[in-house]
Design a protein around this motif. Sequence first.
Motif, PDB file in Angstrom:
ATOM      1  N   GLN A  16      29.964 -32.330  26.552  1.00 30.97           N
ATOM      2  CA  GLN A  16      28.953 -31.382  27.041  1.00 30.97           C
ATOM      3  C   GLN A  16      27.668 -31.485  26.234  1.00 30.97           C
ATOM      4  O   GLN A  16      26.572 -31.539  26.797  1.00 30.97           O
ATOM      5  N   ASP A  17      27.801 -31.521  24.914  1.00 27.86           N
ATOM      6  CA  ASP A  17      26.621 -31.607  24.051  1.00 27.86           C
ATOM      7  C   ASP A  17      25.879 -32.924  24.253  1.00 27.86           C
ATOM      8  O   ASP A  17      24.650 -32.956  24.265  1.00 27.86           O
ATOM      9  N   PHE A  18      26.615 -34.010  24.425  1.00 31.99           N
ATOM     10  CA  PHE A  18      26.019 -35.313  24.667  1.00 31.99           C
ATOM     11  C   PHE A  18      25.189 -35.298  25.946  1.00 31.99           C
ATOM     12  O   PHE A  18      24.039 -35.734  25.965  1.00 31.99           O
ATOM     13  N   VAL A  19      25.771 -34.790  27.026  1.00 30.68           N
ATOM     14  CA  VAL A  19      25.057 -34.734  28.311  1.00 30.68           C
ATOM     15  C   VAL A  19      23.810 -33.859  28.190  1.00 30.68           C
ATOM     16  O   VAL A  19      22.742 -34.222  28.683  1.00 30.68           O
ATOM     17  N   ASN A  20      23.923 -32.721  27.529  1.00 32.93           N
ATOM     18  CA  ASN A  20      22.760 -31.852  27.340  1.00 32.93           C
ATOM     19  C   ASN A  20      21.661 -32.568  26.561  1.00 32.93           C
ATOM     20  O   ASN A  20      20.481 -32.452  26.887  1.00 32.93           O
ATOM     21  N   LEU A  21      22.049 -33.320  25.549  1.00 33.89           N
ATOM     22  CA  LEU A  21      21.077 -34.034  24.713  1.00 33.89           C
ATOM     23  C   LEU A  21      20.365 -35.132  25.502  1.00 33.89           C
ATOM     24  O   LEU A  21      19.145 -35.195  25.521  1.00 33.89           O
ATOM     25  N   VAL A  22      21.138 -36.018  26.161  1.00 36.21           N
ATOM     26  CA  VAL A  22      20.502 -37.141  26.866  1.00 36.21           C
ATOM     27  C   VAL A  22      19.706 -36.677  28.083  1.00 36.21           C
ATOM     28  O   VAL A  22      18.765 -37.362  28.503  1.00 36.21           O
ATOM     29  N   SER A  23      20.051 -35.522  28.623  1.00 37.05           N
ATOM     30  CA  SER A  23      19.312 -35.000  29.777  1.00 37.05           C
ATOM     31  C   SER A  23      17.890 -34.577  29.425  1.00 37.05           C
ATOM     32  O   SER A  23      17.057 -34.378  30.313  1.00 37.05           O
TER      33      SER A  23
ATOM     34  N   ALA B  39      24.881 -41.372  32.359  1.00 37.60           N
ATOM     35  CA  ALA B  39      25.184 -40.634  31.125  1.00 37.60           C
ATOM     36  C   ALA B  39      24.710 -39.185  31.182  1.00 37.60           C
ATOM     37  O   ALA B  39      25.114 -38.374  30.350  1.00 37.60           O
ATOM     38  N   LYS B  40      23.886 -38.844  32.158  1.00 33.94           N
ATOM     39  CA  LYS B  40      23.373 -37.475  32.284  1.00 33.94           C
ATOM     40  C   LYS B  40      24.222 -36.627  33.237  1.00 33.94           C
ATOM     41  O   LYS B  40      23.918 -35.466  33.473  1.00 33.94           O
ATOM     42  N   SER B  41      25.283 -37.209  33.765  1.00 33.48           N
ATOM     43  CA  SER B  41      26.161 -36.523  34.714  1.00 33.48           C
ATOM     44  C   SER B  41      27.401 -35.995  33.996  1.00 33.48           C
ATOM     45  O   SER B  41      28.237 -36.772  33.541  1.00 33.48           O
TER      46      SER B  41
END
Length: 82
Positions: A15-22, A39-41
């Motif tokens: 979840q944190d990864f997706v929030n960051l790359v988004s 990677a944003k999904s």
Amino acid sequence: MTTAWVMLKTIKDMQDFVNLVSNYGCRMELVARHQVINAKSIIGVLSMDITKPLELRIYDGGKDIEEILQQLKKYRIDGVDF
């Protein structure tokens, strides 16, 4: 294209990864064997096998690439050879 290897060990990491790359406008993909996902999904990332490192591909990172790599430091692993 810039590549980095990442490990997402928990659902929270995902979840944190997706929030960051988004937060970035460039296209990013996660690759595991023959599976390539956006990677944003969050749905795509949750479908990945997190028992192994994932290849992160960053396209057109431009001037943001160093910042992106720094922000991803928590998830990055070095020296992966598959």
